[in-house]
Design an enzyme around this catalytic site. Sequence first.
Site, short mmCIF file in Angstrom:
data_model
loop_
_atom_site.label_atom_id
_atom_site.label_comp_id
_atom_site.label_asym_id
_atom_site.label_seq_id
_atom_site.Cartn_x
_atom_site.Cartn_y
_atom_site.Cartn_z
N TYR A 4 -0.49 -4.55 -1.27
CA TYR A 4 0.46 -3.85 -2.13
C TYR A 4 1.39 -4.85 -2.82
O TYR A 4 1.59 -4.80 -4.04
CB TYR A 4 1.27 -2.84 -1.30
N LEU A 55 -3.39 7.58 -13.59
CA LEU A 55 -3.14 6.26 -14.19
C LEU A 55 -4.43 5.47 -14.42
O LEU A 55 -4.44 4.53 -15.23
CB LEU A 55 -2.20 5.44 -13.29
#
Lengths: 264, 264, 264, 264, 264, 264
Positions: free
Chosen positions: B134, B50
């Site tokens: 996160y 990615l």
Amino acid sequence: MKRLLITGAAGALGRALRPRLALLAETIRLGDIAPADVTGPNEEWMHCDLAEPWAVDAMVAGCDGIVHLGGISVERPFDEVVTGNIVGLYNLYEAARAHGLPRIIFASSNHTIGYYPQTDRLGPDAPFRPDGLYGVSKCFGESLARLYFDKFGQEAALVRIGSCTTEPMDHRMLSTWFSHGDFASLIEAAFRSPVLGCPVIWGVSANDSCWWDNSHLTWLGWRAKDNAEAWREKIETNAAKPTPDKSMARFQGGAFTDNPIFKE
Amino acid sequence: MKRLLITGAAGALGRALRPRLALLAETIRLGDIAPADVTGPNEEWMHCDLAEPWAVDAMVAGCDGIVHLGGISVERPFDEVVTGNIVGLYNLYEAARAHGLPRIIFASSNHTIGYYPQTDRLGPDAPFRPDGLYGVSKCFGESLARLYFDKFGQEAALVRIGSCTTEPMDHRMLSTWFSHGDFASLIEAAFRSPVLGCPVIWGVSANDSCWWDNSHLTWLGWRAKDNAEAWREKIETNAAKPTPDKSMARFQGGAFTDNPIFKE
Amino acid sequence: MKRLLITGAAGALGRALRPRLALLAETIRLGDIAPADVTGPNEEWMHCDLAEPWAVDAMVAGCDGIVHLGGISVERPFDEVVTGNIVGLYNLYEAARAHGLPRIIFASSNHTIGYYPQTDRLGPDAPFRPDGLYGVSKCFGESLARLYFDKFGQEAALVRIGSCTTEPMDHRMLSTWFSHGDFASLIEAAFRSPVLGCPVIWGVSANDSCWWDNSHLTWLGWRAKDNAEAWREKIETNAAKPTPDKSMARFQGGAFTDNPIFKE
Amino acid sequence: MKRLLITGAAGALGRALRPRLALLAETIRLGDIAPADVTGPNEEWMHCDLAEPWAVDAMVAGCDGIVHLGGISVERPFDEVVTGNIVGLYNLYEAARAHGLPRIIFASSNHTIGYYPQTDRLGPDAPFRPDGLYGVSKCFGESLARLYFDKFGQEAALVRIGSCTTEPMDHRMLSTWFSHGDFASLIEAAFRSPVLGCPVIWGVSANDSCWWDNSHLTWLGWRAKDNAEAWREKIETNAAKPTPDKSMARFQGGAFTDNPIFKE
Amino acid sequence: MKRLLITGAAGALGRALRPRLALLAETIRLGDIAPADVTGPNEEWMHCDLAEPWAVDAMVAGCDGIVHLGGISVERPFDEVVTGNIVGLYNLYEAARAHGLPRIIFASSNHTIGYYPQTDRLGPDAPFRPDGLYGVSKCFGESLARLYFDKFGQEAALVRIGSCTTEPMDHRMLSTWFSHGDFASLIEAAFRSPVLGCPVIWGVSANDSCWWDNSHLTWLGWRAKDNAEAWREKIETNAAKPTPDKSMARFQGGAFTDNPIFKE
Amino acid sequence: MKRLLITGAAGALGRALRPRLALLAETIRLGDIAPADVTGPNEEWMHCDLAEPWAVDAMVAGCDGIVHLGGISVERPFDEVVTGNIVGLYNLYEAARAHGLPRIIFASSNHTIGYYPQTDRLGPDAPFRPDGLYGVSKCFGESLARLYFDKFGQEAALVRIGSCTTEPMDHRMLSTWFSHGDFASLIEAAFRSPVLGCPVIWGVSANDSCWWDNSHLTWLGWRAKDNAEAWREKIETNAAKPTPDKSMARFQGGAFTDNPIFKE
């Protein structure tokens, strides 16, 4: 305070605010990647690249308050935004955590909510609607600030600055103008308050046509004093009135909504 | 659909969902940095990091729907979070923009709001309170998604996944469990709906003790069918009940709120 | 009740409801400008042009309940709308006032709010956004009903009917469908309740994808029982799915928003 | 639990609940000023006048949970209300504070909000509108409970009981009925939950025509199962329907609003 | 503007406003069914019966702004209300649509919400509660205005005028007074704003005891300057204070709530 | 008024207010258990123990307005609180009911909500969070007042007094200060208003850092005029600034939250 750190001190906003904040601390530390003219008697300059954790750590050490104006403040390619406003902010917060959690004034931006129409009136809890990558980076910043407040008790004022200039210069700024004096008095109030927490604060003067609602903030004891309305006649004489289809008349973020995703 | 892309297809969630999504498109493209077992008759695997814009672009080309499960899904050091979930998401969105704006199901997380107490009931507009780096990266992701919707019309479902497992396994999951079947039917409804927009959706089953309110979403015609309550007896027998002072009993994000800022 | 009046009884909705309401009163009076087949053993027909005050007065005399389905129910030229739905409603209310304030079930319409997007969920207090002259006439009607309630205590249920048909027939009706059975049970509940007041009621079944919120109405003890979802497969097979740019996929009022202002 | 205290155990509600709560603790202590038949194998009776601090202290000692049904439960002269529900509750709370803060289920009442009209739907934050001195004493009780929670962390469920009887018996109870089974399962859920806090809970079954909204409470994992609607036919046959001008049809507190201020 | 149309220009309000609006356009067109004295140098009179479509069309042609004060402004028999305020407004809107959608200032009224008690504070989204047929006709007018905005983009300010007189003259007007100067500055602001949309605006001065909340309107940059409080002493000396049971002390619409339905 | 009763007239607040209220009535009756110096020409003293019904009845007889400052105004043992503020208030209300329902100004307190953090902004409907037994007694009082309003129409202003002193003296009082002049003008406005009802009113001056929102009250026509901000410099010079962990900086009730439950 003993020592107040102002990051981005060499920028336009930093230069305008420095004389107004001089009395808040015995020493004003000016941090910037660019050299900052040391003009005040209690100013000291410290070079710092926000992308370097050790440099940020050194800059923050010994400060008991931070006005964080540094980083990217306009639309730029994504890698610059990541470096300056995402990695840079993380470095600043890690440094603050390492050095006793000095209170932070974080220069967030109206571009976190720039896609709301100008006919909306927003409180502090309106969901983000950023108008560019710069705005998204400030959404990241406010989220990170909230995390450090919930996890470590790091207090910060998340000031969504409107248009902080000497005077308002176009029709949109009749709504968004934030005088240097009002910003300085807000910073003073945020450091003065016994408790600060981590509030979202609209950085805007007491303009007649303001879109943003600071009524959740009365506990802070701060009231903006200036009003862009005093410049209406001058603006209506000098500035072209935007037609209703233009972003300057439609969106709170104004022309930022017209920006492409920036690539170099 | 002709071709549906599932990123992170080699992960646990990807493997669980793939058979349930097989009928949604003629071809299911499995994107992952790790090799994904191609098990279904209409599946194809494509390697993708990615962090590489060109790789993401190639993976997205030719797809008319994306289920984006890829990136980091647990607390990790900040540079990994930046690479996988910040740069990676930007790359995905730029690729989607280049290839006709295929509709995106974005795996966001309850960790965007993990610091709310379990006694709060949240709607989609509650301000972010992430419980770790996160979680902050998912706040970034939702903000970027909103930007591309406002600026380019890129539609996406921002699914704040609770606990997507085969069955609920502890007391907190009596509230947060999201069955694989309910996630699959949500994805189907999101692709089926003529209009999607860019809604925040709580990814949670119809649990008796659910904290999250999807009532803003009735237009979608999706209703969760499973209920974690069916496992209560089993959980109360097998799992230790958290004491009231433990994060598992206090915060919606559970033990994530205990995580330190991760450094390697 | 001794005698229940159903206006517009010769129309499609009137014919569908009559057998279901037969037990509510000893006599069912069918009022219409067109002849209504008298099919039930306790039915009587009475001709009435709503534009004539004396005719409306005669029709209302002796009734202790009114289900008002009469008037214009589609977009028509303004003079017809004025005659049928504005002057006609005023005549009905004046007649009810003259004859002891029998409780009224007023067939209002979703077209009072037809310009809201389908992604909004509406409660009873959302400001009007009519989608045509017909819708405006129903805004008038609800306002008049509220006046007579505040001034004279005239009770009425303002039922904003969605799509009252035998079964749902297109994608929009998966949200708006109102079964004949649910309408009949609502009418029964409204007459049964000791107190009615003048509430806005969404006339819609318990559809999975319903846009409208009747939760303010729990005191009435009425719950819709049918669900358009049972017809989804049939609809998805037989009906063309509207593309996202079509009014059928964008607005709650559907294709009514496409109507011109009607002139003959 | 080792020992669960039920006060007011000799009253109608106490007798109905005792068998349903028998499994919650090794010993069930029955406290009452009147003798309570000890019928269960693990029951013990203890005489207690709530007005006597030392008696309340002795009753509470050694208990790790309290279901407080004791005190006055109907309209009575003010001095009785003060003794039973004001001084008595203070004594109970002081005893709980002295003995380790056992969790309390407090039998509050719908008569704290009895003057709201039946057409209102109330959440837990609606301001008090008591319908008599009894109701005022329960407002006092909820306020005292909140104080002890904020000051000492004393957890309690403030259950505003509707009509807790074997079956609903009049039209108002179609809305207010609270089955013994639902009350018992609520008590179990309140003791089971790791965290309780000090929530207001509407003590009411899942009646179709319920006026009260417990949706803030989903974190508790409790759902009422019974529905008064099953008795509607029986009630409509046997009970006189109140006319709209009667308090039984107007106010949530029903006939309590008709009570005079009680004097002996 | 080139030409501003003022309808109802021969009425009391029209005569009061005309000199204050003279500078807004090169020509001020005075429309009325009655002859209007042409007193200003840039005024022109045009006869118009609002019930005649062709007459309204001719009056609107060539105007780039409309201040619509015409029609019925007090309680009158229903047929007059229909002709002046329902058919008349439709004619005006059709004419505006035919002639380029000139911006409209629509004189709506506090009598659209006259049945709210004086102790309520209303924002722009409060549901209608008209106090007479005149009020209902203004509810119709606001609904029609919203339709033409949603369907054709016709912008309008829906000004719910309180009591627009030279000075406040009774106790209710301490709350409802709207000075001529404040109305004129509002009209100027509505024409000046680049975007107007179709907002509801409370037509009221900055009275200490104002019931209505214009805070949704800050984007317009208009602030009322006058305050009825300056006349309190005079009013308390000269005007009879209404007793609490009188409509003048109970309802926002005052004595209009006492009006019967008017019949000639 | 003919005769205005001020209870607690010998206390500090009573003495400060008496000269400012002298013109409101022909006779000012001073009620107190302690002797009150009769200093004004139209003052009369009457001894009264609030715990004695007959004494309260005699004191109230012949008065057409009551300013109720009597009872306990600080934290005290529970039996004193019950006697003065619970039984005493009941006696006052029963006397008022017996003597024609003279309007009551009830001195409630910010200690009804003292446990809210200082960063919250409260409207009148925020649920009670009392900070001590004194605060609980005022919750009782407001609830009793509401009962008598709903049941008998007894009007009252429930004034939650902040810090009513000659001048603000510490940091918290920059938010809570209520000048004697503002209290007097509020009392005058409450007696002057044709209708009063039973509103909660924040008793606070127009302080920049006020936490409480009186915007629901604009119908009363009262505006506070004083502002504690004028004393900030003096306070910051003379008073110790509380650290963020102190109750004076955390809770709206300040140091009252530190009080133990008082026992003698």
